[in-house]
Design a protein around this motif. Structure first.
Motif, PDB file in Angstrom:
ATOM      1  N   ILE A  40       0.833  -1.200   0.000  1.00  0.00           N
ATOM      2  CA  ILE A  40       0.000   0.000   0.000  1.00  0.00           C
ATOM      3  C   ILE A  40       0.867   1.250   0.000  1.00  0.00           C
ATOM      4  O   ILE A  40       1.769   1.405   0.833  1.00  0.00           O
ATOM      5  CB  ILE A  40      -0.930   0.031   1.231  1.00  0.00           C
ATOM      6  CG1 ILE A  40      -1.897  -1.150   1.204  1.00  0.00           C
ATOM      7  CG2 ILE A  40      -1.711   1.352   1.291  1.00  0.00           C
ATOM      8  CD1 ILE A  40      -2.710  -1.310   2.479  1.00  0.00           C
ATOM      9  N   LEU A  41       0.565   2.162  -0.927  1.00  0.00           N
ATOM     10  CA  LEU A  41       1.134   3.509  -0.898  1.00  0.00           C
ATOM     11  C   LEU A  41       0.001   4.460  -0.537  1.00  0.00           C
ATOM     12  O   LEU A  41      -0.928   4.659  -1.319  1.00  0.00           O
ATOM     13  CB  LEU A  41       1.731   3.899  -2.252  1.00  0.00           C
ATOM     14  CG  LEU A  41       2.278   5.331  -2.328  1.00  0.00           C
ATOM     15  CD1 LEU A  41       3.479   5.508  -1.396  1.00  0.00           C
ATOM     16  CD2 LEU A  41       2.658   5.705  -3.758  1.00  0.00           C
ATOM     17  N   LEU A  42       0.052   5.031   0.648  1.00  0.00           N
ATOM     18  CA  LEU A  42      -0.934   6.004   1.104  1.00  0.00           C
ATOM     19  C   LEU A  42      -0.427   7.396   0.757  1.00  0.00           C
ATOM     20  O   LEU A  42       0.693   7.755   1.123  1.00  0.00           O
ATOM     21  CB  LEU A  42      -1.163   5.854   2.605  1.00  0.00           C
ATOM     22  CG  LEU A  42      -2.293   6.641   3.264  1.00  0.00           C
ATOM     23  CD1 LEU A  42      -2.676   5.994   4.602  1.00  0.00           C
ATOM     24  CD2 LEU A  42      -1.917   8.099   3.519  1.00  0.00           C
ATOM     25  N   VAL A  43      -1.233   8.165   0.054  1.00  0.00           N
ATOM     26  CA  VAL A  43      -0.826   9.495  -0.412  1.00  0.00           C
ATOM     27  C   VAL A  43      -1.747  10.549   0.182  1.00  0.00           C
ATOM     28  O   VAL A  43      -2.976  10.382   0.212  1.00  0.00           O
ATOM     29  CB  VAL A  43      -0.855   9.566  -1.950  1.00  0.00           C
ATOM     30  CG1 VAL A  43      -0.486  10.964  -2.427  1.00  0.00           C
ATOM     31  CG2 VAL A  43       0.087   8.532  -2.548  1.00  0.00           C
ATOM     32  N   ASP A  44      -1.154  11.636   0.650  1.00  0.00           N
ATOM     33  CA  ASP A  44      -1.924  12.736   1.249  1.00  0.00           C
ATOM     34  C   ASP A  44      -1.108  14.012   1.066  1.00  0.00           C
ATOM     35  O   ASP A  44      -0.026  14.003   0.485  1.00  0.00           O
ATOM     36  CB  ASP A  44      -2.188  12.451   2.726  1.00  0.00           C
ATOM     37  CG  ASP A  44      -3.390  13.196   3.280  1.00  0.00           C
ATOM     38  OD1 ASP A  44      -3.882  14.141   2.614  1.00  0.00           O
ATOM     39  OD2 ASP A  44      -3.850  12.849   4.390  1.00  0.00           O
ATOM     40  N   GLY A  45      -1.630  15.125   1.563  1.00  0.00           N
ATOM     41  CA  GLY A  45      -0.927  16.389   1.440  1.00  0.00           C
ATOM     42  C   GLY A  45      -1.695  17.511   2.104  1.00  0.00           C
ATOM     43  O   GLY A  45      -2.760  17.284   2.689  1.00  0.00           O
ATOM     44  N   VAL A  46      -1.171  18.718   1.995  1.00  0.00           N
ATOM     45  CA  VAL A  46      -1.796  19.867   2.659  1.00  0.00           C
ATOM     46  C   VAL A  46      -2.690  20.673   1.722  1.00  0.00           C
ATOM     47  O   VAL A  46      -3.325  21.638   2.146  1.00  0.00           O
ATOM     48  CB  VAL A  46      -0.717  20.802   3.273  1.00  0.00           C
ATOM     49  CG1 VAL A  46       0.038  20.099   4.382  1.00  0.00           C
ATOM     50  CG2 VAL A  46       0.239  21.317   2.198  1.00  0.00           C
TER      51      VAL A  46
END
Length: 389
Positions: free
Chosen positions: A229-235
């Motif tokens: 799993i690659l979990l991607v997020d940001g501001v």
């Protein structure tokens, strides 16, 4: 590693293309309400701006490619605070927005002909990124009746021996679709039968969710799949920092190392000032996220109240994100978007998201302007026989 075969050049973002057309109309003196971009209209938190100003006033050099240590640490703390996930420093990397992290992951892993399963409707950039990296996007239609979500059976049917990734995006762009714990568990069970398939979990809208209970990530539901799993997020979305370009990926250390290697050669690092600002955003008060989510819910409800007056539209209530995705009575969404632009409201055709016959509207705009735009949509479609049922 990535194939040396030259990829086909993308035509560019259709969302930005429609936004440019709206800007050209405004430059010519016409009033156009722009509901195209997924860009919050809030200002970044004041303490974030102050941190950036202090950083910009002192000498700043290059940072590590995978992000300054302070940001990687706070991302790890945020993952534990918001998702209950514990990650090591080697399992986190920082990029110029979540978008770049996704692109780098595809570039680092796809070989010519590798397939990426993308539930449709989808964010318009997913298939283009796959193509640019030499892969083949595989679109799986997800019906409105199922909440625009991918079912385990549909996933299992789409997987082949060439499948390299499956993309999960919730709350989703453009539909606002979310998955229950049970639904995520079903997808995880289907994926356990295909150990070579990686999972991209794009969670950039996780803090803009209207359903009861906490946000559900496949990384929480299926910890046994963590090495895939690659979990991607940001501001960008939650903190209204789209132009600051800070996102991150959390995944297995070997994948993170490969993503970072790609980053080394395409832009070296994310802006140092922006990284310092992101630290302030993640470490500072988080109650503003709840307040902004409620504002988006209010806007959603106000827009829905107008759109549901039209017999030419079928508009579902989204569970998250800040978009509406109404279904037109007629299928020609491109012609509808063109007609609406002429009438003074810019939208994006659903065909750009793999769903012909829909329009995407952004609710990331003040409610009075949003209501005016929705009123233009209802009046324009109602006054054109082409859109009659």
């Amino acid at each position: 590693m990535h194939t040396t075969q030259r990829p086909v050049v993308s035509a560019g973002s259709p969302i930005l293309a429609m936004a440019r057309r709206a800007a050209e109309y405004r430059a010519a003196g016409r009033r156009v309400i722009d509901l195209t971009l997924g860009e919050p209209d809030f200002t970044p938190p004041a303490h974030v701006v102050a941190a950036a100003q202090r950083a910009a006033a002192r000498p700043l050099g290059y940072t590590p490619t995978n992000g300054i240590p302070e940001l990687r640490r706070v991302v790890r703390r945020t993952l534990e605070r918001d998702r209950g996930l514990r990650r090591t420093d080697a399992e986190v990397t920082v990029g110029c927005g979540a978008k770049q992290v996704i692109f780098n992951a595809f570039f680092a892993t796809l070989r010519a002909g590798d397939e990426v399963i993308i539930p449709a409707p989808y964010w318009a950039s997913y298939p283009e990124m796959v193509r640019l990296c030499g892969g083949a996007p595989v679109h799986v239609a997800c019906a409105a009746g199922s909440g625009f979500t991918l079912s385990p059976d549909a996933l299992a049917t789409a997987v082949t021996d060439r499948t390299r990734w499956v993309v999960l995006n919730a709350p989703g762009n453009p539909t606002g679709a979310t998955y229950s714990h049970e639904a995520v568990a079903g997808l995880a069970e289907a994926l356990r039968r295909h150990p070579a398939v990686m999972i991209l979990s794009d969670e950039i809208y996780a803090h803009i969710c209207y359903v009861a209970g906490e946000y559900v990530s496949i990384a929480q539901v299926a910890p046994d799949l963590s090495e895939r799993i690659l979990l991607v997020d940001g501001v960008s979305k939650a903190y209204a920092m789209t132009g600051w370009r800070v996102g991150w990926g959390s995944g297995p250390a070997d994948l993170i190392l490969r993503i970072t290697a790609v980053q080394t050669h395409n832009c070296t690092q994310t802006s140092t000032v922006s990284q310092i600002a992101a630290v302030a955003a993640l470490e500072g008060p988080q109650d503003l996220l709840t307040g902004r989510c409620e504002t988006y819910r209010w806007r959603r409800d106000a827009a829905l109240a107008i759109l549901k007056r039209s017999r030419h539209l079928d508009t579902q209530e989204p569970d998250g994100a800040f978009y509406l995705f109404p279904r037109l009575a007629a299928d020609d969404d491109v012609a509808a978007a063109d007609a609406l632009l002429e009438a003074g409201c810019a939208t994006v055709p659903g065909s750009d998201f793999g769903a012909t016959g829909h329009l995407r509207l952004s609710c990331a705009i003040d409610v009075a302007t949003l209501e005016e735009g929705c009123s233009i949509i209802v009046a324009t479609l109602g006054g054109n026989p082409a859109w009659s049922r």
